[in-house]
Scaffold this motif. Structure first.
Motif, PDB file in Angstrom:
ATOM      1  N   THR A  17      30.747  15.508  29.440  1.00 10.49           N
ATOM      2  CA  THR A  17      30.959  14.875  28.138  1.00 10.49           C
ATOM      3  C   THR A  17      30.401  15.742  27.018  1.00 10.49           C
ATOM      4  O   THR A  17      31.058  15.941  25.986  1.00 10.49           O
ATOM      5  N   SER A  18      29.213  16.287  27.208  1.00  9.45           N
ATOM      6  CA  SER A  18      28.615  17.125  26.161  1.00  9.45           C
ATOM      7  C   SER A  18      29.377  18.432  25.976  1.00  9.45           C
ATOM      8  O   SER A  18      29.394  18.984  24.878  1.00  9.45           O
ATOM      9  N   SER A  19      30.051  18.916  27.011  1.00 10.51           N
ATOM     10  CA  SER A  19      30.833  20.146  26.864  1.00 10.51           C
ATOM     11  C   SER A  19      32.026  19.938  25.939  1.00 10.51           C
ATOM     12  O   SER A  19      32.527  20.873  25.330  1.00 10.51           O
ATOM     13  N   PHE A  20      32.466  18.704  25.811  1.00  9.02           N
ATOM     14  CA  PHE A  20      33.595  18.370  24.954  1.00  9.02           C
ATOM     15  C   PHE A  20      33.176  18.200  23.496  1.00  9.02           C
ATOM     16  O   PHE A  20      33.999  18.303  22.589  1.00  9.02           O
ATOM     17  N   LEU A  21      31.897  17.953  23.263  1.00 11.96           N
ATOM     18  CA  LEU A  21      31.408  17.674  21.910  1.00 11.96           C
ATOM     19  C   LEU A  21      31.672  18.775  20.885  1.00 11.96           C
ATOM     20  O   LEU A  21      32.108  18.461  19.773  1.00 11.96           O
ATOM     21  N   PRO A  22      31.424  20.057  21.170  1.00 15.70           N
ATOM     22  CA  PRO A  22      31.666  21.073  20.133  1.00 15.70           C
ATOM     23  C   PRO A  22      33.110  21.075  19.613  1.00 15.70           C
ATOM     24  O   PRO A  22      33.333  21.154  18.402  1.00 15.70           O
ATOM     25  N   GLN A  23      34.075  20.951  20.520  1.00 13.41           N
ATOM     26  CA  GLN A  23      35.484  20.907  20.096  1.00 13.41           C
ATOM     27  C   GLN A  23      35.748  19.661  19.258  1.00 13.41           C
ATOM     28  O   GLN A  23      36.417  19.722  18.221  1.00 13.41           O
ATOM     29  N   ALA A  24      35.229  18.544  19.700  1.00 17.49           N
ATOM     30  CA  ALA A  24      35.453  17.289  18.984  1.00 17.49           C
ATOM     31  C   ALA A  24      34.827  17.333  17.598  1.00 17.49           C
ATOM     32  O   ALA A  24      35.468  16.956  16.607  1.00 17.49           O
ATOM     33  N   ILE A  25      33.597  17.806  17.503  1.00 18.65           N
ATOM     34  CA  ILE A  25      32.908  17.874  16.206  1.00 18.65           C
ATOM     35  C   ILE A  25      33.644  18.795  15.253  1.00 18.65           C
ATOM     36  O   ILE A  25      33.885  18.450  14.091  1.00 18.65           O
ATOM     37  N   MET A  26      34.030  19.978  15.741  1.00 17.34           N
ATOM     38  CA  MET A  26      34.740  20.924  14.890  1.00 17.34           C
ATOM     39  C   MET A  26      36.074  20.341  14.406  1.00 17.34           C
ATOM     40  O   MET A  26      36.422  20.447  13.226  1.00 17.34           O
ATOM     41  N   THR A  27      36.806  19.711  15.298  1.00 15.39           N
ATOM     42  CA  THR A  27      38.103  19.150  14.922  1.00 15.39           C
ATOM     43  C   THR A  27      37.945  17.992  13.947  1.00 15.39           C
ATOM     44  O   THR A  27      38.702  17.875  12.980  1.00 15.39           O
ATOM     45  N   LEU A  28      36.959  17.147  14.180  1.00 17.15           N
ATOM     46  CA  LEU A  28      36.749  16.016  13.279  1.00 17.15           C
ATOM     47  C   LEU A  28      36.291  16.475  11.900  1.00 17.15           C
ATOM     48  O   LEU A  28      36.660  15.872  10.890  1.00 17.15           O
ATOM     49  N   LYS A  29      35.514  17.556  11.839  1.00 23.93           N
ATOM     50  CA  LYS A  29      35.051  18.083  10.548  1.00 23.93           C
ATOM     51  C   LYS A  29      36.175  18.769   9.780  1.00 23.93           C
ATOM     52  O   LYS A  29      36.341  18.557   8.591  1.00 23.93           O
ATOM     53  N   THR A  30      36.911  19.639  10.471  1.00 22.98           N
ATOM     54  CA  THR A  30      37.911  20.468   9.787  1.00 22.98           C
ATOM     55  C   THR A  30      39.286  19.819   9.701  1.00 22.98           C
ATOM     56  O   THR A  30      40.095  20.215   8.871  1.00 22.98           O
ATOM     57  N   ARG A  31      39.553  18.872  10.605  1.00 23.65           N
ATOM     58  CA  ARG A  31      40.880  18.250  10.716  1.00 23.65           C
ATOM     59  C   ARG A  31      41.957  19.267  11.090  1.00 23.65           C
ATOM     60  O   ARG A  31      43.154  18.996  10.947  1.00 23.65           O
ATOM     61  N   ASP A  32      41.556  20.438  11.547  1.00 19.49           N
ATOM     62  CA  ASP A  32      42.497  21.488  11.928  1.00 19.49           C
ATOM     63  C   ASP A  32      42.837  21.346  13.408  1.00 19.49           C
ATOM     64  O   ASP A  32      41.991  21.556  14.273  1.00 19.49           O
ATOM     65  N   THR A  33      44.070  20.995  13.680  1.00 15.07           N
ATOM     66  CA  THR A  33      44.517  20.826  15.066  1.00 15.07           C
ATOM     67  C   THR A  33      45.693  21.743  15.402  1.00 15.07           C
ATOM     68  O   THR A  33      46.315  21.581  16.446  1.00 15.07           O
ATOM     69  N   GLU A  34      45.977  22.682  14.525  1.00 16.63           N
ATOM     70  CA  GLU A  34      47.143  23.544  14.713  1.00 16.63           C
ATOM     71  C   GLU A  34      47.113  24.288  16.047  1.00 16.63           C
ATOM     72  O   GLU A  34      48.131  24.432  16.710  1.00 16.63           O
ATOM     73  N   SER A  35      45.946  24.749  16.448  1.00 18.74           N
ATOM     74  CA  SER A  35      45.849  25.537  17.676  1.00 18.74           C
ATOM     75  C   SER A  35      45.719  24.675  18.929  1.00 18.74           C
ATOM     76  O   SER A  35      45.660  25.208  20.037  1.00 18.74           O
ATOM     77  N   LEU A  36      45.700  23.364  18.771  1.00 23.44           N
ATOM     78  CA  LEU A  36      45.555  22.465  19.912  1.00 23.44           C
ATOM     79  C   LEU A  36      46.919  22.026  20.414  1.00 23.44           C
ATOM     80  O   LEU A  36      47.787  21.645  19.633  1.00 23.44           O
ATOM     81  N   SER A  37      47.075  22.032  21.708  1.00 26.02           N
ATOM     82  CA  SER A  37      48.333  21.622  22.325  1.00 26.02           C
ATOM     83  C   SER A  37      48.440  20.101  22.354  1.00 26.02           C
ATOM     84  O   SER A  37      47.575  19.420  22.911  1.00 26.02           O
ATOM     85  N   LEU A  38      49.515  19.571  21.774  1.00 25.11           N
ATOM     86  CA  LEU A  38      49.744  18.133  21.784  1.00 25.11           C
ATOM     87  C   LEU A  38      49.910  17.630  23.212  1.00 25.11           C
ATOM     88  O   LEU A  38      49.325  16.612  23.587  1.00 25.11           O
ATOM     89  N   GLY A  39      50.671  18.345  24.018  1.00 27.60           N
ATOM     90  CA  GLY A  39      50.884  17.942  25.416  1.00 27.60           C
ATOM     91  C   GLY A  39      49.589  17.899  26.199  1.00 27.60           C
ATOM     92  O   GLY A  39      49.344  16.970  26.971  1.00 27.60           O
ATOM     93  N   MET A  40      48.744  18.898  25.992  1.00 23.87           N
ATOM     94  CA  MET A  40      47.466  18.945  26.707  1.00 23.87           C
ATOM     95  C   MET A  40      46.578  17.783  26.301  1.00 23.87           C
ATOM     96  O   MET A  40      45.995  17.110  27.136  1.00 23.87           O
ATOM     97  N   TYR A  41      46.455  17.517  24.995  1.00 27.16           N
ATOM     98  CA  TYR A  41      45.579  16.436  24.544  1.00 27.16           C
ATOM     99  C   TYR A  41      46.112  15.072  24.930  1.00 27.16           C
ATOM    100  O   TYR A  41      45.344  14.164  25.250  1.00 27.16           O
ATOM    101  N   ALA A  42      47.422  14.896  24.909  1.00 27.61           N
ATOM    102  CA  ALA A  42      48.005  13.624  25.334  1.00 27.61           C
ATOM    103  C   ALA A  42      47.740  13.399  26.821  1.00 27.61           C
ATOM    104  O   ALA A  42      47.311  12.313  27.232  1.00 27.61           O
ATOM    105  N   THR A  43      47.949  14.426  27.618  1.00 32.58           N
ATOM    106  CA  THR A  43      47.709  14.325  29.058  1.00 32.58           C
ATOM    107  C   THR A  43      46.228  14.127  29.352  1.00 32.58           C
ATOM    108  O   THR A  43      45.849  13.290  30.179  1.00 32.58           O
ATOM    109  N   PHE A  44      45.378  14.878  28.672  1.00 29.39           N
ATOM    110  CA  PHE A  44      43.938  14.772  28.863  1.00 29.39           C
ATOM    111  C   PHE A  44      43.443  13.369  28.512  1.00 29.39           C
ATOM    112  O   PHE A  44      42.663  12.762  29.259  1.00 29.39           O
ATOM    113  N   THR A  45      43.901  12.837  27.380  1.00 27.10           N
ATOM    114  CA  THR A  45      43.472  11.511  26.941  1.00 27.10           C
ATOM    115  C   THR A  45      43.916  10.441  27.936  1.00 27.10           C
ATOM    116  O   THR A  45      43.142   9.535  28.270  1.00 27.10           O
ATOM    117  N   LEU A  46      45.127  10.537  28.423  1.00 28.82           N
ATOM    118  CA  LEU A  46      45.599   9.600  29.448  1.00 28.82           C
ATOM    119  C   LEU A  46      44.768   9.724  30.717  1.00 28.82           C
ATOM    120  O   LEU A  46      44.387   8.714  31.323  1.00 28.82           O
TER     121      LEU A  46
END
Length: 84
Positions: A17-46
């Motif tokens: 869980t803590s390994s995921f925090l840096p990505q989450a914090i950066m994304t929530l701060k910057t709102r930049d998701t351009e480099s993130l794969s929609l398919g990967m995040y949808a699959t990961f979240t499911l």
């Protein structure tokens, strides 16, 4: 102190869980998701949701806590990705 499977589960949950925090914090701060794969995040979240359900069925708090926190973070990022 004896290391039990439960302690190993909590350590593993804390680390993954803590390994995921840096990505989450950066994304929530910057709102930049351009480099993130929609398919990967949808699959990961499911997948995290299913792990949470599995943990609930097993009544395993380590699985429940880790995946509840990760689901909150991952779904926040996925929401930002979908909105942007």
């Amino acid at each position: 102190m004896t290391i039990t499977p439960e302690i190993i589960g909590y350590i593993a949950a804390a680390l993954t869980t803590s390994s995921f925090l840096p990505q989450a914090i950066m994304t929530l701060k910057t709102r930049d998701t351009e480099s993130l794969s929609l398919g990967m995040y949808a699959t990961f979240t499911l997948g995290v949701l299913l792990w949470l359900i599995y943990g609930i069925y097993l009544a395993n708090n380590a699985i429940i806590y880790a995946n509840a926190i990760t689901l909150l973070l991952a779904s926040s990022i996925l929401s930002i990705k979908l909105y942007n």
